[in-house]
Write an enzyme that holds these catalytic residues in place. Structure first.
Site, PDB file in Angstrom:
ATOM      1  CD  GLU B  48     -37.274 -21.566  -7.904  1.00 15.17           C
ATOM      2  OE1 GLU B  48     -37.792 -21.031  -8.890  1.00 15.17           O
ATOM      3  OE2 GLU B  48     -36.092 -21.374  -7.573  1.00 15.17           O
ATOM      4  CG  ASN B  52     -42.850 -20.406 -11.728  1.00 15.40           C
ATOM      5  OD1 ASN B  52     -41.878 -19.753 -12.096  1.00 15.40           O
ATOM      6  ND2 ASN B  52     -42.869 -21.723 -11.730  1.00 15.40           N
ATOM      7  NE  ARG B 106     -37.648 -16.425 -13.774  1.00 14.90           N
ATOM      8  CZ  ARG B 106     -37.321 -15.527 -12.849  1.00 14.90           C
ATOM      9  NH1 ARG B 106     -37.549 -14.267 -13.013  1.00 14.90           N
ATOM     10  NH2 ARG B 106     -36.774 -15.900 -11.738  1.00 14.90           N
TER      11      ARG B 106
HETATM   12  N1  LIG Z   1     -48.114 -19.928 -12.569  1.00 17.83           N
HETATM   13  C1  LIG Z   1     -47.798 -19.947 -13.873  1.00 17.83           C
HETATM   14  N2  LIG Z   1     -48.611 -19.346 -14.794  1.00 17.83           N
HETATM   15  C2  LIG Z   1     -48.305 -19.364 -16.109  1.00 17.83           C
HETATM   16  N3  LIG Z   1     -47.192 -19.961 -16.627  1.00 17.83           N
HETATM   17  C3  LIG Z   1     -46.343 -20.565 -15.772  1.00 17.83           C
HETATM   18  C4  LIG Z   1     -46.600 -20.594 -14.355  1.00 17.83           C
HETATM   19  N4  LIG Z   1     -45.595 -21.287 -13.774  1.00 17.83           N
HETATM   20  C5  LIG Z   1     -44.761 -21.664 -14.755  1.00 17.83           C
HETATM   21  N5  LIG Z   1     -45.195 -21.246 -15.961  1.00 17.83           N
HETATM   22  C6  LIG Z   1     -44.560 -21.533 -17.284  1.00 17.83           C
HETATM   23  O1  LIG Z   1     -43.685 -22.637 -17.127  1.00 17.83           O
HETATM   24  C7  LIG Z   1     -42.355 -22.292 -17.510  1.00 17.83           C
HETATM   25  C8  LIG Z   1     -41.342 -23.040 -16.654  1.00 17.83           C
HETATM   26  O2  LIG Z   1     -41.411 -22.625 -15.296  1.00 17.83           O
HETATM   27  P1  LIG Z   1     -40.106 -22.788 -14.375  1.00 17.83           P
HETATM   28  O3  LIG Z   1     -40.409 -22.209 -13.036  1.00 17.83           O
HETATM   29  O4  LIG Z   1     -39.649 -24.195 -14.425  1.00 17.83           O
HETATM   30  O5  LIG Z   1     -39.008 -21.920 -15.132  1.00 17.83           O
HETATM   31  P2  LIG Z   1     -38.951 -20.326 -15.255  1.00 17.83           P
HETATM   32  O6  LIG Z   1     -39.884 -19.690 -14.293  1.00 17.83           O
HETATM   33  O7  LIG Z   1     -39.127 -19.972 -16.677  1.00 17.83           O
HETATM   34  O8  LIG Z   1     -37.456 -20.010 -14.827  1.00 17.83           O
HETATM   35  P3  LIG Z   1     -36.874 -20.044 -13.313  1.00 17.83           P
HETATM   36  O9  LIG Z   1     -37.934 -20.593 -12.422  1.00 17.83           O
HETATM   37  O10 LIG Z   1     -35.688 -20.932 -13.382  1.00 17.83           O
HETATM   38  O11 LIG Z   1     -36.523 -18.652 -13.014  1.00 17.83           O
HETATM   39  C9  LIG Z   1     -42.303 -20.771 -17.398  1.00 17.83           C
HETATM   40  O12 LIG Z   1     -41.301 -20.204 -18.216  1.00 17.83           O
HETATM   41  C10 LIG Z   1     -43.723 -20.377 -17.810  1.00 17.83           C
HETATM   42  O13 LIG Z   1     -43.838 -20.375 -19.212  1.00 17.83           O
HETATM   43 MG   LIG Z   2     -39.892 -20.203 -12.294  1.00 18.75          MG
END
Ligand SMILES: Nc1ncnc2c1ncn2[C@@H]1O[C@H](COP(=O)(O)OP(=O)(O)OP(=O)(O)O)[C@@H](O)[C@H]1O
Ligand SMILES: [Mg+2]
Lengths: 102, 145
Positions: B48, B52, B106
């Site tokens: 995860e 990200n 996502r």
């Molecule tokens: N390393 C990162 N750099 C920039 N933005 C990030 C990063 N990690 C997370 N985010 C932001 O935080 C939000 C939530 O992250 P999260 O991993 O909970 O959900 P997601 O990645 O959108 O979906 P999923 O992980 O369920 O596929 C993302 O949609 C993004 O906007």
């Molecule tokens: Mg994610």
């Protein structure tokens, strides 16, 4: 990730083998959509016995497949969920939004 | 806290490295004699965090991702995933279940899964500077001969 399957009497069964993550999810979704569009089944069964790993990318994919089947007035059934994918589905609450059987 | 053992890996934000990173974490954790469930949870949390960095931190370029694994006193594994990408404007909001900027590919559950599958999750981020995710997971002490 490998997908094999067949369609019989309106039931499309697809078997997933390997690991389902972001790296492969786009291709897997394309393959899935293609088969659903080709067979227009009333029911799609995803057999996950061979799926050893899945993360949130897999959850999004399963929910998209469910939505696609619903839009075609069909249904999606998920079976054979192994330990790790099951824990991920439960942690995300997605088990409540999908039809899952043994 | 001083580490009993540690490893650092740096790789480009290519999606092929998602599986590489979670497998590396699992290999490093092997010295803790983990259960299959613990290994699965660790791999999921690492997957995860690295996904990200690949998807969100560098939306239109390939950047660097750092994975740090540290074994701490008391059967605790610390995982750090760091990027120098776009950063998160509002970390608290980003960590809410179902919040996503990623569209239908996502699910917005990444941070919730990381929190659920580890014992401690800390996220630091600055827009334009990057994001650091630190997770700690305690492994069960199995019978030692
Ligand atoms: N390393 C990162 N750099 C920039 N933005 C990030 C990063 N990690 C997370 N985010 C932001 O935080 C939000 C939530 O992250 P999260 O991993 O909970 O959900 P997601 O990645 O959108 O979906 P999923 O992980 O369920 O596929 C993302 O949609 C993004 O906007
Ligand atoms: Mg994610």
């Amino acid at each position: 990730m490998k997908i094999t399957g067949s369609c019989q009497e309106g039931v499309l069964t697809l078997r997933f083998q390997g690991e389902l993550d972001h790296h492969v999810s786009q291709e897997v979704m394309a393959a899935l959509s293609e088969r659903i569009d080709a067979f227009l089944p009333r029911k799609c069964v995803l057999d996950l016995r061979g799926l050893s790993f899945m993360d949130s990318s897999g959850i999004a994919l399963l929910l998209r497949a469910e939505k696609k089947m619903r839009q075609l007035e069909g249904s999606l059934l998920v079976t054979g969920v192994q330990e790790q994918p099951g824990r991920v589905l439960r942690a995300a609450g997605a088990d409540q939004r999908l039809g899952i059987t043994e | 806290m001083p580490a009993l053992n540690s490893v650092k890996l740096e790789f480009p934000s290519l999606s092929a490295n998602e599986a590489f990173a979670r497998s590396c974490a699992a290999c490093f954790a092997a010295q803790l004699d983990p259960t299959l469930e613990e290994l699965g949870d660790l791999k999921t949390a690492v997957s995860e965090a690295v996904t990200n960095a690949v998807v969100h931190a560098y939306p239109s370029e390939i950047g660097r991702v750092l994975l740090k694994l540290r074994l701490l006193e008391g059967n605790v594994l610390e995982v750090t995933v760091k990027d120098w990408g776009c950063g998160i404007p509002d970390v608290a909001q980003a960590m809410e279940p179902l919040f996503t900027t990623g569209g239908e590919e996502r699910s917005g559950m990444g941070f919730s899964i990381m929190a659920c599958f580890t014992d401690k999750l800390r996220v630091r981020s600055a827009p334009g500077r990057g994001t650091t995710v630190v997770m700690r997971k305690k492994f069960s002490r199995r019978i030692q001969l």
